[in-house]
Scaffold this active site. Structure first.
Site, PDB file in Angstrom:
ATOM      1  N   TYR A   1     -15.083   5.055   8.395  1.00 22.01           N
ATOM      2  CA  TYR A   1     -13.634   5.031   8.560  1.00 22.01           C
ATOM      3  C   TYR A   1     -13.229   5.777   9.844  1.00 22.01           C
ATOM      4  O   TYR A   1     -12.452   5.271  10.660  1.00 22.01           O
ATOM      5  CB  TYR A   1     -13.012   5.685   7.321  1.00 22.01           C
ATOM      6  CG  TYR A   1     -11.519   5.805   7.328  1.00 22.01           C
ATOM      7  CD1 TYR A   1     -10.706   4.685   7.201  1.00 22.01           C
ATOM      8  CD2 TYR A   1     -10.902   7.059   7.422  1.00 22.01           C
ATOM      9  CE1 TYR A   1      -9.327   4.803   7.176  1.00 22.01           C
ATOM     10  CE2 TYR A   1      -9.530   7.191   7.393  1.00 22.01           C
ATOM     11  CZ  TYR A   1      -8.745   6.059   7.272  1.00 22.01           C
ATOM     12  OH  TYR A   1      -7.381   6.188   7.248  1.00 22.01           O
TER      13      TYR A   1
ATOM     14  N   GLY B   1       0.799  -1.219   0.000  1.00 20.52           N
ATOM     15  CA  GLY B   1       0.000   0.000   0.000  1.00 20.52           C
ATOM     16  C   GLY B   1       0.838   1.278   0.000  1.00 20.52           C
ATOM     17  O   GLY B   1       2.064   1.229  -0.059  1.00 20.52           O
TER      18      GLY B   1
HETATM   19  N1  SER Z   1      -6.203   9.757   3.650  1.00 27.14           N
HETATM   20  C1  SER Z   1      -7.289   9.156   4.365  1.00 27.14           C
HETATM   21  C2  SER Z   1      -8.533   9.180   3.591  1.00 27.14           C
HETATM   22  O1  SER Z   1      -8.706  10.101   2.835  1.00 27.14           O
HETATM   23  C3  SER Z   1      -7.506   9.872   5.676  1.00 27.14           C
HETATM   24  O2  SER Z   1      -6.737   9.276   6.647  1.00 27.14           O
HETATM   25  O3  SER Z   1      -9.348   8.329   3.760  1.00 27.14           O
END
Ligand code: SER
Length: 322
Positions: free
Chosen positions: A143, A11
């Protein structure tokens, strides 16, 4: 002798930190793993194996067989993708962390764990500018909820079981090696690729949506510094705020025009606009700065210079089959 396991080594963050840790600990001591194949330099430069962090039995076998002493866990479903399949994303983000915390609790040799948190832990009720380390946090994305719950679990495992978990609330990360996937801050990487490829970018956020960002080398440095700090010096065992430059699409487009004067940008905000509007514009990272001498080195101008140069080189090399 340290043996380090990287979960999510194919990743955006995992691929870069694997290479950095191999320089410090030696190639054969950094075990890169992912559920998909990793870039050639990760596969060929040291041990690489397919490993699914959701498979707790294989995970514990792997850890014991390779005498793992530290784990960096980067596998996650990012904010945009998580909104499309909320229950599955919750399961992946939480169960994978719980598997890591349990293995670290059970296997005595594991003495340090890194798990990334995010600015997504903040929500609409958090102060918009200089979001403090300790503040109101009401994340509204799957998230963000999983990251906030994860922070609480990390601290719980530290307090109850002495598992030394360390974490950072990463801002949007800008890098050229491996592209991110499914995040709300992905535009800040896509914009550079599209600028080089076609001098034109259609942005999924509005022109003036400002978000906290950081160039990957700063994020890697902050992460490794945090992992190297003496345990007794740590002020917390959940996740530290860290800050780099804040930026909006219009500013980045303007900066790109220093190199590509004809660069054009249009705006077609999608569902990620709503996510971005719940996150702060800037972060107060004064607590992290007391841990060590860390401070970010890259501002927007330097980021743009390097991103355009490296992406151009990468595209030229692949066109020549290198
Ligand atoms: N970069 C991530 C996102 O945009 C945030 O932690 O989901």
């Amino acid at each position: 002798m340290e043996n380090i396991l990287i979960i999510g080594a194919a990743g955006q963050i995992g691929s870069e930190i694997t290479l950095e840790l191999r320089k410090i600990y030696g190639d054969s001591h950094v075990f890169a793993t992912d559920i998909k194949n990793a870039p050639a330099d990760i596969r060929d430069g040291g041990p690489f194996q397919l490993l699914d962090v959701m498979d707790d039995k294989r995970l514990i076998h792997f850890v014991i067989r390779h005498k793992i002493t530290q784990i960096y866990h980067f596998a996650a479903v990012l904010s945009g993708n998580a909104e499309k399949l909320p229950v599955q994303a919750w399961k992946i983000n939480m169960d994978s962390l719980m598997n890591i915390l349990e293995v670290a609790k059970l296997v005595e040799e594991i003495h340090k764990v890194f798990w990334p948190s995010s600015i997504a832990v903040f929500g609409e009720s958090t102060p918009k500018t200089f979001a403090p380390q300790v503040t109101v946090m009401e994340p509204s994305t799957v998230y963000g909820i999983s990251k906030l719950a994860g922070e609480r679990w990390c601290e719980y495992y530290f307090k109850k079981f002495g598992v030394d978990v360390r974490s950072i609330r990463y801002p949007g990360l800008i890098s050229y090696k491996t592209e991110p996937g499914g995040g709300t801050t992905d535009w800040a990487v896509e914009i550079y690729y599209d600028a080089v490829r076609k001098e034109n970018y259609t942005c999924f956020l509005k022109e003036d949506t400002t978000l906290p960002m950081m160039f990957m080398p700063d994020a890697i440095k902050a992460t490794i510094n945090l992992m190297e700090v003496e345990r007794s010096r740590l002020k917390l065992h959940s996740a530290y705020n860290i800050a780099g430059p804040s930026m909006c699409p219009k500013e980045v487009a303007k900066d790109i025009r220093r190199h590509i004067p004809n660069f054009k940008i249009q705006y077609e905000p999608d569902f990620r606009q709503e996510i971005a509007e719940t996150w702060p514009e800037s972060i107060d990272d004064s607590l992290a700065r007391t841990n060590d001498d860390w401070k970010p080195e890259y501002d927007l101008t330097r980021i743009t210079d390097i991103m355009l140069k490296e992406i151009r080189e990468k595209i030229n090399n692949s066109a020549q089959g290198k």
